[in-house]
Structures are given as C-alpha cells and as structure tokens.
Enzyme design. Structure first.
Site, mmCIF file in Angstrom:
data_model
loop_
_atom_site.group_PDB
_atom_site.id
_atom_site.type_symbol
_atom_site.label_atom_id
_atom_site.label_comp_id
_atom_site.label_asym_id
_atom_site.label_seq_id
_atom_site.Cartn_x
_atom_site.Cartn_y
_atom_site.Cartn_z
ATOM 1 N N GLU A 279 -1.852 -1.617 2.138
ATOM 2 C CA GLU A 279 -2.001 -1.083 3.543
ATOM 3 C C GLU A 279 -3.446 -1.628 3.205
ATOM 4 O O GLU A 279 -3.876 -1.115 2.081
ATOM 5 C CB GLU A 279 -1.873 0.307 3.732
ATOM 6 C CG GLU A 279 -1.935 0.339 4.909
ATOM 7 C CD GLU A 279 -1.925 1.941 5.438
ATOM 8 O OE1 GLU A 279 -1.317 2.782 5.034
ATOM 9 O OE2 GLU A 279 -2.653 2.370 6.846
ATOM 10 N N ARG B 76 4.849 7.268 -9.931
ATOM 11 C CA ARG B 76 3.892 6.830 -9.475
ATOM 12 C C ARG B 76 3.176 6.742 -10.580
ATOM 13 O O ARG B 76 3.345 7.857 -11.451
ATOM 14 C CB ARG B 76 3.125 7.604 -8.657
ATOM 15 C CG ARG B 76 2.966 7.258 -7.140
ATOM 16 C CD ARG B 76 2.370 9.183 -6.724
ATOM 17 N NE ARG B 76 1.079 8.050 -5.814
ATOM 18 C CZ ARG B 76 1.334 7.309 -5.125
ATOM 19 N NH1 ARG B 76 2.047 6.921 -4.148
ATOM 20 N NH2 ARG B 76 0.786 7.084 -4.199
ATOM 21 N N LYS C 183 -5.913 7.106 -2.484
ATOM 22 C CA LYS C 183 -7.618 6.099 -1.715
ATOM 23 C C LYS C 183 -8.179 7.313 -0.809
ATOM 24 O O LYS C 183 -9.359 7.250 -0.688
ATOM 25 C CB LYS C 183 -6.872 5.480 -0.631
ATOM 26 C CG LYS C 183 -6.165 3.763 -1.465
ATOM 27 C CD LYS C 183 -5.611 2.609 -0.511
ATOM 28 C CE LYS C 183 -4.226 2.393 -0.567
ATOM 29 N NZ LYS C 183 -3.778 1.965 0.333
#
Ligand code: ATP
Ligand code: MG
Length: 563
Positions: A36, A262, A272
C-alpha cells in the site's frame, strides 16, 4: 528448476507449489507483491519481496508489482516512487508494467453490482459506530442491520447514488450479505465499498466510492491471473472472504491465498503506523534514519542489497510467528563487509601524541595493505610524523595493571609502524590532557622487540595525514526486545541510540572519497581498524567534512552482552 525445488523443499511454500505443479504440469506461477503506498518499505516487506520475486524466478513465472491503492487519504505518489526505487535497489524486476488496484476500479464496481443483483450485497445506512456494535464479538454473535433486506432494485439505486456522490462520507456503505453469526468476524457482512471524497493519485476525482482491501485484493489477484497470493498470517481468517468473493462473482480465474509469518525483529518497530509516529515526533530524522529498519534507512546505514537478501534467505519462510535476533541481520552485513571492506585508520575521539625524538620535518611513507587476507584489494600509503592522533580510549593516566593499551612508562605498537613509550603528559588549565609525550623506538619498524613480549597494537593517524570527519554511531532505538508489542512503545526508547563523534580519517582515503562522493551508485564502505564497519553518509557529507555512519561493529556485541 528441479534441483532448486528439491533444495528448498523444507520451505512449506515450495511444497505447496510443487504439489500444484504435480497436479497441473502447465501451471505458470504468477505471484505479486502488493504494497500500500502509504509509507516506505521496511525489512519486513523485504521478506515478502524476496519470497514473491524469487519464487517467480525459480519457477520461471512472473511477479507483479501492484500498488494496493484503495485508500486515497493515506496514499501518496512519493511513496509510489520510493517503493519502486527500493524494489529495484534490492535487485528485483517486476513483470511488465506496474499494476494498481485502482486500474481495476471499473471492473470491481461491476462485480459489486453483480453481487447486489444476486442478492449478496446491500447498501447499509448504519453509522460506522453502529456497524461495529452490530458486528458482535468473538463471544457474541452479530445482529442483522435493519437495511439488510432491501430489494435488489433499491440496492442498485442506492449504490449508484453512492457512486454519484449523493451521500456524505459515512452515511452509506456497501456490505456483503453473508452471515452475521459466522464464527469468523470477517464474514459478518463485511464492508465492500465506502465513500471517500478525496482526490486519488491515480484516478483523481473519478470515484468517490472505494473498495475495501478485502474486496479489491482477491479480485485484483484474479484479474491479473495471480496463481499464488502470499500474505501474512493475520489475513488467515480473511481467506474465507477471499474465497467467498471469488466464488460468488463471475470471475474465471481462481487465485489462492497462502499465509506466512510476519517478520518481527528484536529491538525494532516495523509497523508503518508506528514508524510514522517516530518521525512525526522527531525521535528519528525521517524515513531514511539509519536507526529504523526501512530499506532506505538500512541503505543509509551501509547495508547492501545482497546482505538484506541473504538475511531473508536465512530467516526463511514459516507459519510460526517469532522474534528474529538482531544479531542475525548484523551477521549478514558483517560477513559481507569483512570480505569486501578496505581497512583504513580513523580516530573518533582524538588525543595528541608528540614523539620527542623524531624531527619536526620527518615524514615517512608507509605502505599498508587494504585487506589483511586479500592482497587483490591492494595497498595504500600512510605518513608517519612526530605528531599523531590516537584514540582517547587507548590511553590511561591512572595506573591500571590490567589495562593493556598506552599508559605512562609502558610501550605500545602503532599499527603498521613503530613501538612508542609514554613518558609524560601535558594538561590544559582545566586538567584535560592535551599532549602525551612519547619516545619512539626507531629500530622497531617491522621488528619484534628483543627479550620482550610483543606490545598491544593501537590505531593512529599522523596529524599531517588527517582529514576531519564525523562519525555517527548507531545503537538500538529501543531498550526492550519487543517494543512492537507495547502500546506505549515510546516509553522504551534508548536515549543513546545515536552518538556523534568528531575525529579524523586518513587524508589520502578522504581525497579518494571526495572524488567519488557524488556518484549515487557507489557504495563507499570501510573497516576503520579496531572500530567497526562504516559507510559514507552522502547526504550529510561535505567536501571539507566527511560524515560516516557505523554500519555494524566488528564483533557481535549482542552475543557478547549476553555472555
Ligand atoms: P505495516 O504493518 O508495516 O503497515 P502492511 O502489511 O500494512 O505493513 P503493506 O504495504 O500492505 O504493509 O504490505 C505489503 C506486503 O508486505 C504485504 O503482502 C504484507 O503482508 C507484507 N509485509 C508487510 N510487513 C511485513 C512483515 N513484517 N513481514 C513480512 N511481510 C510483511
Ligand atoms: Mg496494509
């Protein structure tokens, strides 16, 4: 291909693909990396990038780069550019042109209408808060919205009204009609479209309704012909919705989602959102601060693309969430730099030495190797004179039997040079040492002392051969191993995460660096003897003062600390 597939068959993803290939010999693997564009890439993304791009290479397939751009409020063209740049820098090439979820918006809109027409989606006018309340919890089932049973015609009309901008933000949304008592919360009539009045970096003002991640992702995968869609474990439940949407719409290609764990790394933050907090609060200096694990931060710290790829290979891909040791990341760059870095001397915190038995105009050239075990890296020249800098840490005024470096009455070897003996010190009026007066054994160059033990060796720079430099020593940003887990992660900051020293490097090396410092493609890295691996900070360096970032210590300080 066969040897490679066999070699990696421990990785569960290879097993899945090998099985799929057995079933369908003509399968052409097609993966994607879907960032994204709401921030810069970090080492966690690198794990996903390596996985997706390398699988595609290994199986002679393709990997798309697709910007998952369904939320214009948070996204920005500068992130799009930096993400592309980082992927290229890491050494990967995406298949054909860059893709965007937004390029599929018209098709997604048609699929949404198809669900309405099949009675599988409805326009809801509950508020966001009410939707949350109606959804229920893991322990309680959800409640149907009073708008759930609208007619197909009414839903089509209202959805069109949403598209035309006749509702305000938050007044209406499109929801899938699935099951409000499903044990999977994501299946309790998830939102498929919401209203956002914001200019989009790709579609500008064409749309005021935007698909959610769940609706856009599976359909974009299908439209682009993705065969294997890899995502992180937190999307495990969303797979039900992924499959539901593909099944209920008229798509012709069925992509399949697989999850892996992850990357979490000790002492680091990878989310982020949290990295953005560190930047906003000026705890770090921007997205490329070497203390954060963004690709740009690591690059500025001196990590090479190959060391990051090596790290990703070493950690592998599993389904278990764990916390990777920071020393693993450091090992990868240290190992590489140990082989490649030119050795040179730098003094970070200088103290002056005066060799009283050497003439003022004595200037002796010494040729030193660039690498102790690799003669192919060549040699360079240093100068020996009667005034030199050594490291303040390498001299002790008080007598200490255990101290093995320079002290009054004792000898030390200057690296690649003579043995010297400290005789007295001079201090300024505040009591600070300004000069250590030493005797130089002029017969000791390249010779072992007779009837004596070899003295310890310290690094040094002749004042005549010195050039001013700043050294930035980075330490962990957090004092605790897993700050990501802490809501108030800002209370665990390490106040010594950056230490700045002003010292000197060898002038000849500095002159070579200055010639190359404006070349963006050159990575200028060194081992400063006895100190660590450093790289030139091109952004902060000037022609009269070079700035170096410490990439990594010479030894694994993490494991030393544990001992
Ligand atoms: P963040 O939590 O940092 O915002 P994200 O998952 O929202 O991360 P995206 O830009 O959506 O960030 O991620 C793009 C891809 O990178 C996704 O497929 C995601 O699963 C993967 N990814 C992100 N963070 C990690 C991580 N820590 N480890 C492995 N893969 C990751
Ligand atoms: Mg995301």
């Amino acid at each position: 291909m066969n040897t490679k597939t066999k070699k990696n068959s421990n990785n569960f993803i290879y097993k899945i693909i090998n099985k799929d290939l057995k079933k369908n010999k003509n399968l052409l693997l097609h993966t994607r990396f879907p960032p994204e564009p709401n921030g810069h890439l970090h080492i966690g993304h690198a794990k996903s990038i390596c996985l997706n791009f390398e699988l595609a290479n290994l199986y002679h397939g393709y990997c798309n780069l697709r910007f998952d751009d369904t939320n214009p409020i948070k996204e920005n063209i500068k992130y799009i550019n930096s993400i592309q740049n980082d992927i290229k820098w890491l050494g990967y090439k995406w298949h054909k042109k860059i893709r965007y979820s937004s390029e599929h918006f018209s098709k997604l809109y048609e699929y949404a209408k198809e669900l309405i027409q099949k009675g599988l989606a409805y326009v809801d006018e509950l508020t966001k808060q009410e939707i949350r309340e109606y959804r229920g919890t893991l322990k309680t089932i959800g409640k149907n919205s009073p708008y759930r049973d609208r007619s197909i015609t009414e839903n089509l009309k209202l959805f069109e009204k949403m598209r035309q901008g006749k509702f305000n933000e938050g007044e209406a949304c499109l929801r899938a009609k699935i099951n409000m008592s499903s044990s999977f919360i994501v299946m309790r009539d998830p939102v498929l479209y919401r209203i956002i009045f914001s200019t989009h970096h790709q579609t500008e003002n064409k749309w005021c309704i935007y698909p959610t991640y769940d609706f856009a992702h599976c359909l974009s995968d299908s439209i682009e012909g993705i065969t294997h869609s890899f995502c992180t474990l937190e999307f495990q439940d969303n797979k039900n919705l992924y499959n539901w949407i593909l099944k209920k719409t008229s798509v012709t290609h069925y992509s399949k989602q697989y999850e892996f764990s992850r990357l979490n790394l000790e002492y680091s933050i990878l989310s982020k959102r949290k990295i953005a907090v560190l930047i906003e609060k000026k705890i770090v200096n921007g997205w490329d601060d070497p203390r954060i694990l963004t690709i740009s931060g690591l690059r500025r710290k001196g990590y090479t693309a190959s060391s990051i790829r090596e790290f990703c290979h070493r950690i592998g891909v599993t389904k278990q969430n764990n916390l990777v040791e920071f020393s693993m990341l450091e090992y990868c760059i240290r190992n590489e730099l140990n082989q490649k870095a030119v050795r040179t001397m730098a003094v970070l915190e200088p103290i002056k030495i005066f060799l009283y038995n050497i003439d003022d105009n004595h200037e002796e050239k010494l040729i030193v190797p660039n690498h102790p075990n690799n003669p192919s890296l060549g040699t360079h020249e240093i100068i020996f004179t009667n005034t030199i800098y050594i490291e303040r840490e390498d001299f002790k005024e008080e007598y200490d039997k255990k101290y093995k470096r320079l002290k009054i009455g004792e000898e030390i070897r200057l690296r690649y040079s003579y043995i010297i003996k400290a005789e007295k010190i001079e201090k300024d009026k505040n009591g600070n040492i300004i000069n250590i007066i030493c005797f130089c054994d002029v017969n000791s160059l390249g010779k072992k002392p007779v009837n004596k033990k070899n003295p310890a060796v310290i690094h040094w720079i002749s004042i005549k051969n010195s050039f001013p430099a700043q050294f930035k020593l980075y330490n962990q940003l957090f004092k605790i191993k897993n700050p990501e887990q802490e809501e108030n992660f800002l209370s665990f900051l390490n106040s010594n995460s950056l230490i700045v020293k002003n010292g000197f490097i060898e002038k000849k090396i500095a002159q070579k660096i200055i010639k190359k410092m404006n070349d963006n493609f050159i990575h200028l890295f060194f081992q400063f003897e006895r100190i660590g691996y450093f790289c030139l900070d091109k952004l902060d360096s000037k022609e009269n003062k070079l700035v170096f970032n410490r990439t990594v210590n010479l030894r694994d300080s993490w494991n030393l600390k544990k001992k």
